[in-house]
Design a protein around this motif. Structure first.
Motif, PDB file in Angstrom:
ATOM      1  N   GLY A 177      74.942  58.277  77.407  1.00 14.55           N
ATOM      2  CA  GLY A 177      75.483  57.080  77.185  1.00 14.55           C
ATOM      3  C   GLY A 177      74.507  56.498  76.313  1.00 14.55           C
ATOM      4  O   GLY A 177      73.718  56.971  75.350  1.00 14.55           O
ATOM      5  N   TYR A 178      75.154  55.138  75.775  1.00 13.73           N
ATOM      6  CA  TYR A 178      74.499  54.252  74.671  1.00 13.73           C
ATOM      7  C   TYR A 178      73.533  53.341  74.983  1.00 13.73           C
ATOM      8  O   TYR A 178      72.753  52.677  73.997  1.00 13.73           O
ATOM      9  N   GLY A 179      73.153  53.372  76.226  1.00 11.17           N
ATOM     10  CA  GLY A 179      72.159  52.214  76.506  1.00 11.17           C
ATOM     11  C   GLY A 179      72.815  51.173  77.264  1.00 11.17           C
ATOM     12  O   GLY A 179      73.858  50.962  76.936  1.00 11.17           O
ATOM     13  N   HIS A 180      71.930  50.178  77.813  1.00 14.17           N
ATOM     14  CA  HIS A 180      72.649  48.881  77.971  1.00 14.17           C
ATOM     15  C   HIS A 180      73.148  48.090  77.105  1.00 14.17           C
ATOM     16  O   HIS A 180      72.363  48.047  75.991  1.00 14.17           O
ATOM     17  N   PRO A 181      74.444  47.327  77.272  1.00 12.74           N
ATOM     18  CA  PRO A 181      74.850  46.781  75.943  1.00 12.74           C
ATOM     19  C   PRO A 181      74.191  45.565  75.580  1.00 12.74           C
ATOM     20  O   PRO A 181      73.829  45.336  74.260  1.00 12.74           O
ATOM     21  N   LEU A 182      73.490  45.042  76.471  1.00 11.89           N
ATOM     22  CA  LEU A 182      72.580  43.911  76.053  1.00 11.89           C
ATOM     23  C   LEU A 182      71.174  44.201  75.656  1.00 11.89           C
ATOM     24  O   LEU A 182      70.453  43.722  74.999  1.00 11.89           O
ATOM     25  N   GLY A 183      70.651  45.367  75.801  1.00  9.28           N
ATOM     26  CA  GLY A 183      69.423  45.940  75.318  1.00  9.28           C
ATOM     27  C   GLY A 183      68.508  46.310  76.442  1.00  9.28           C
ATOM     28  O   GLY A 183      68.871  46.061  77.682  1.00  9.28           O
ATOM     29  N   PHE A 184      67.488  47.142  76.337  1.00  5.88           N
ATOM     30  CA  PHE A 184      66.516  47.662  77.311  1.00  5.88           C
ATOM     31  C   PHE A 184      66.216  46.799  78.271  1.00  5.88           C
ATOM     32  O   PHE A 184      65.642  45.490  78.062  1.00  5.88           O
ATOM     33  N   PRO A 185      66.717  46.779  79.646  1.00  7.18           N
ATOM     34  CA  PRO A 185      66.488  45.747  80.512  1.00  7.18           C
ATOM     35  C   PRO A 185      65.064  45.208  80.845  1.00  7.18           C
ATOM     36  O   PRO A 185      64.770  43.939  80.765  1.00  7.18           O
ATOM     37  N   THR A 186      64.055  46.033  80.811  1.00  6.78           N
ATOM     38  CA  THR A 186      62.626  45.869  80.926  1.00  6.78           C
ATOM     39  C   THR A 186      62.267  45.082  79.616  1.00  6.78           C
ATOM     40  O   THR A 186      61.218  44.070  80.230  1.00  6.78           O
ATOM     41  N   LEU A 187      62.443  45.129  78.347  1.00 10.00           N
ATOM     42  CA  LEU A 187      61.966  44.150  77.558  1.00 10.00           C
ATOM     43  C   LEU A 187      62.816  42.850  77.612  1.00 10.00           C
ATOM     44  O   LEU A 187      62.049  41.833  77.256  1.00 10.00           O
ATOM     45  N   ARG A 188      63.928  43.041  78.125  1.00  8.14           N
ATOM     46  CA  ARG A 188      64.513  41.599  78.249  1.00  8.14           C
ATOM     47  C   ARG A 188      63.971  40.789  79.181  1.00  8.14           C
ATOM     48  O   ARG A 188      63.855  39.705  79.077  1.00  8.14           O
ATOM     49  N   GLN A 189      63.499  41.505  80.295  1.00 13.93           N
ATOM     50  CA  GLN A 189      62.887  40.934  81.509  1.00 13.93           C
ATOM     51  C   GLN A 189      61.783  40.410  80.981  1.00 13.93           C
ATOM     52  O   GLN A 189      61.214  39.266  81.217  1.00 13.93           O
ATOM     53  N   HIS A 190      61.007  41.117  80.216  1.00 10.02           N
ATOM     54  CA  HIS A 190      59.499  40.674  79.739  1.00 10.02           C
ATOM     55  C   HIS A 190      59.729  39.542  78.689  1.00 10.02           C
ATOM     56  O   HIS A 190      59.037  38.443  78.951  1.00 10.02           O
ATOM     57  N   LEU A 191      60.774  39.423  77.983  1.00 10.40           N
ATOM     58  CA  LEU A 191      60.799  38.398  77.120  1.00 10.40           C
ATOM     59  C   LEU A 191      61.215  37.145  77.886  1.00 10.40           C
ATOM     60  O   LEU A 191      60.854  35.828  77.504  1.00 10.40           O
ATOM     61  N   ALA A 192      62.097  37.326  78.607  1.00  5.99           N
ATOM     62  CA  ALA A 192      62.570  36.195  79.483  1.00  5.99           C
ATOM     63  C   ALA A 192      61.631  35.412  80.279  1.00  5.99           C
ATOM     64  O   ALA A 192      61.198  34.237  80.283  1.00  5.99           O
ATOM     65  N   ALA A 193      60.530  36.047  80.841  1.00  4.15           N
ATOM     66  CA  ALA A 193      59.319  35.773  81.460  1.00  4.15           C
ATOM     67  C   ALA A 193      58.329  34.927  80.434  1.00  4.15           C
ATOM     68  O   ALA A 193      57.890  33.992  80.828  1.00  4.15           O
ATOM     69  N   GLN A 194      58.067  35.814  79.397  1.00  2.89           N
ATOM     70  CA  GLN A 194      57.289  34.962  78.270  1.00  2.89           C
ATOM     71  C   GLN A 194      57.766  33.827  77.898  1.00  2.89           C
ATOM     72  O   GLN A 194      57.154  32.725  77.839  1.00  2.89           O
ATOM     73  N   ALA A 201      62.945  27.668  80.307  1.00  2.00           N
ATOM     74  CA  ALA A 201      63.419  28.667  81.567  1.00  2.00           C
ATOM     75  C   ALA A 201      64.602  29.462  80.986  1.00  2.00           C
ATOM     76  O   ALA A 201      65.709  28.896  80.387  1.00  2.00           O
ATOM     77  N   VAL A 202      64.530  30.786  80.760  1.00  2.00           N
ATOM     78  CA  VAL A 202      65.393  31.689  80.565  1.00  2.00           C
ATOM     79  C   VAL A 202      65.519  32.818  81.428  1.00  2.00           C
ATOM     80  O   VAL A 202      64.551  33.351  81.789  1.00  2.00           O
ATOM     81  N   GLU A 203      66.797  33.211  81.669  1.00  2.00           N
ATOM     82  CA  GLU A 203      67.179  34.469  82.569  1.00  2.00           C
ATOM     83  C   GLU A 203      67.437  35.509  81.528  1.00  2.00           C
ATOM     84  O   GLU A 203      67.420  35.485  80.404  1.00  2.00           O
ATOM     85  N   ALA A 204      66.982  36.895  82.013  1.00  2.00           N
ATOM     86  CA  ALA A 204      66.845  38.086  81.228  1.00  2.00           C
ATOM     87  C   ALA A 204      68.358  38.279  80.840  1.00  2.00           C
ATOM     88  O   ALA A 204      68.557  38.841  79.677  1.00  2.00           O
ATOM     89  N   ASP A 205      69.562  37.645  81.381  1.00  2.00           N
ATOM     90  CA  ASP A 205      70.706  38.029  81.154  1.00  2.00           C
ATOM     91  C   ASP A 205      71.414  36.885  79.893  1.00  2.00           C
ATOM     92  O   ASP A 205      72.483  36.982  79.504  1.00  2.00           O
ATOM     93  N   GLN A 206      70.276  36.205  79.635  1.00  2.00           N
ATOM     94  CA  GLN A 206      70.590  35.147  78.298  1.00  2.00           C
ATOM     95  C   GLN A 206      69.921  35.803  77.021  1.00  2.00           C
ATOM     96  O   GLN A 206      69.881  35.036  76.339  1.00  2.00           O
ATOM     97  N   VAL A 207      69.382  37.058  77.239  1.00  2.00           N
ATOM     98  CA  VAL A 207      68.582  37.786  76.104  1.00  2.00           C
ATOM     99  C   VAL A 207      69.539  38.783  75.689  1.00  2.00           C
ATOM    100  O   VAL A 207      69.866  39.754  76.482  1.00  2.00           O
ATOM    101  N   LEU A 208      69.928  38.804  74.238  1.00  2.00           N
ATOM    102  CA  LEU A 208      70.534  39.863  73.886  1.00  2.00           C
ATOM    103  C   LEU A 208      69.713  40.498  72.859  1.00  2.00           C
ATOM    104  O   LEU A 208      69.181  39.889  71.631  1.00  2.00           O
ATOM    105  N   LEU A 209      69.353  41.882  72.772  1.00  2.00           N
ATOM    106  CA  LEU A 209      68.579  42.370  71.949  1.00  2.00           C
ATOM    107  C   LEU A 209      69.500  43.021  70.669  1.00  2.00           C
ATOM    108  O   LEU A 209      70.581  43.415  70.960  1.00  2.00           O
ATOM    109  N   THR A 210      68.605  42.851  69.262  1.00  2.00           N
ATOM    110  CA  THR A 210      69.435  43.213  68.137  1.00  2.00           C
ATOM    111  C   THR A 210      68.463  44.105  67.311  1.00  2.00           C
ATOM    112  O   THR A 210      67.489  44.264  67.683  1.00  2.00           O
ATOM    113  N   HIS A 211      69.372  44.544  66.050  1.00  2.00           N
ATOM    114  CA  HIS A 211      68.232  45.439  65.204  1.00  2.00           C
ATOM    115  C   HIS A 211      67.733  44.366  64.235  1.00  2.00           C
ATOM    116  O   HIS A 211      67.956  44.282  63.273  1.00  2.00           O
TER     117      HIS A 211
END
Length: 500
Positions: A177-194, A201-211
């Protein structure tokens, strides 16, 4: 210059006189006599021709102009050429735009001189020239005083290499597959926590990873604008963004920014005139000035976005280099009208190409849809490498060292430039850049780009004023990367040889 052929002059002269309100487009819009042999002058010719038609009352106040596409089709030019031409005519007050209605002749004389050659054309050309390996890839042997990245050893290159090696140990099951559409979940969770800990206050599903951040800007423009829309940008500001806005057929509209922050009177006037869809803004450590908005200015900006109904895109890529507690539009607004863009290019390495968008739950699904349409998912390998680097214990200490190194080098850079008669155009609050130059207006023989070309021949890569401005510069200045400028005898010697 003859702007119309004989037959089209007659058609223009025969156009009906205006009536109250908007005047309809003449049945046969005149085809301009464009000399295509004059390389790089299409916009100049269109602007001069329309200004002349308005002056001669061939186009009267209130006349509706062709749409961007109509004008492009009738004159066999690109829509981007028309967008830039209309933008120039808007800036001098000959045209006005009305949301949903188009462009109209606003007055019989320009509010400012119509520049048909020289600085404006050079600025547009430089924006293209800047997208070259010399400025962005790091392959040039020239001293990268004008570059936007830090020396690899400042980031802790071994830490990054270790993170990349760790990321390459990806489980075999993840190679499908191509990976998660939003981006690597663990990094999104880390960013949301930081972000939740430091800003809002941000949830991981509010974070979209880009190039990277530029990809984020592109997705936002694709999602929220259409050709002909106006977009507010800081002036001076990030020039690659201006080029991207034009590429989408939108019109960049300047809002002056200086040491005291944004010119809010200008912002209100531009917003009332152009009805923008978006405004891009560096809240902290702005590129190229290194200044930050105060809490009061950030509140005022949010109020204006509410008043004139436009989105605010907060370019927040320098946040980790800023002081804790500095103003944050996203934190103040709670992602209701603000879209936050982040990146790791300044604190890890631009090679990894990982950025992020934080947006409201209502907007993020559409951004995700556009991301998938435009390029599917982003690189999970890169995102895993970033996660391993930023979640490792040394990262926080590295950031602290980075801020101290930048402070030391910033002070040294300002001292070095003072020695050749150059002063900052704004006192930076921190970050990577000092923009400085000499007083006095540029001349045809002595301007930022000409000096930058001389510097390149001397093995020094500069970023001149024209690269960051929508209009013509009023003085000669350059943006300096303090990591490379602070201890560069060659730089000091070069400026001593060209100082006024």
């Amino acid at each position: 210059m003859t702007t119309l052929s004989g037959s089209t002059q007659q058609q223009a002269a025969a156009a009906p006189a205006p009536v109250a309100g908007a005047v309809a487009l003449p049945p046969a819009w005149p085809v301009l006599a464009i000399d295509r042999a004059r390389r790089g002058s299409l916009v100049d010719q269109i602007v001069a021709a329309i200004a002349q038609m308005v002056k001669l009352k061939e186009l009267r106040v209130g006349t509706k102009m062709p749409s961007v596409r109509q004008f492009a089709r009738s004159n066999s030019v690109s829509t981007f050429t028309v967008v830039e031409s209309y933008d120039r005519l808007l800036n001098v007050g000959l045209l006005t735009s009305r949301r949903g209605s188009g462009f109209f002749v606003a007055r019989s004389e320009p509010a400012a001189p119509v520049v048909v050659a020289g600085a404006a054309t050079a600025a547009a050309a430089l924006a293209v020239d800047a997208l070259t390996p010399d400025l962005y890839s790091g392959v040039s042997d020239a001293l990268p005083v004008g570059a936007g990245w830090l020396p690899p050893e400042w980031y802790g290159a071994t830490t990054i290499v270790d993170a990349v090696r760790h990321a390459m140990k990806i489980p075999a099951s993840r190679l499908r597959g191509y990976g998660h559409p939003l981006g690597f979940p663990t990094l999104r969770q880390h960013l949301a926590a930081q972000l939740s800990e430091s800003l809002l206050a941000v949830e991981a599903d509010q974070v979209l990873l880009t190039h990277g951040a530029t990809h984020a800007f592109d997705l936002i423009l694709r999602t929220l604008t259409k050709p002909g829309d106006c977009v507010l940008v800081e002036d001076p500001g990030y020039s690659n963004l201006t080029s991207l806005i034009r590429h989408h057929g939108c019109i960049p509209v300047a809002v002056a920014r200086g040491e005291a922050g944004l010119d809010f009177d200008m912002l209100a006037a531009q917003a009332a005139r152009t009805q923008p869809k978006l405004m891009f803004v560096n809240t902290v450590l702005q590129n190229p000035l290194g200044t930050s908005l105060s809490q009061a200015q950030a509140h005022r900006l949010l109020g204006m976005a509410e008043q004139f109904d436009f989105w605010l895109v907060e370019d927040d890529i320098y946040r980790e280099l800023a002081a804790r507690g500095d103003a944050s539009l996203a934190a103040m607004d709670g992602l209701r009208r603000v879209i936050r863009v982040g990146s790791f290019s300044k604190t890890l390495s631009p090679v990894l190409r990982v950025g992020s968008i934080c947006a409201s739950n209502s907007l993020l699904p559409e951004l995700l849809r556009v991301k998938m349409l435009a390029g599917l998912t982003t690189s999970e390998i890169n995102e895993r490498a970033v996660y391993h680097a930023v979640s490792a214990r040394p990262y926080a200490k590295m950031l602290g060292r980075l801020v101290e190194q930048l402070k030391t080098n910033r002070e040294r850079t300002i001292d070095l430039l003072a020695g050749v008669g150059m002063t900052p155009i704004a006192q930076p609050r921190g970050g990577m850049f000092v923009s400085a130059g000499w007083p006095g207006a540029p001349t045809p023989a002595r301007h930022g780009r000409a000096i930058a070309e001389l510097a390149l021949k001397a093995g020094i890569l500069l970023s001149p004023d024209e690269f960051f401005l929508l209009g013509a510069p009023s003085s000669v200045w350059f943006r300096f990367n303090v990591a490379y400028a602070a201890e560069a005898p060659a730089l000091s010697a070069f400026f001593a040889s060209v100082r006024p």
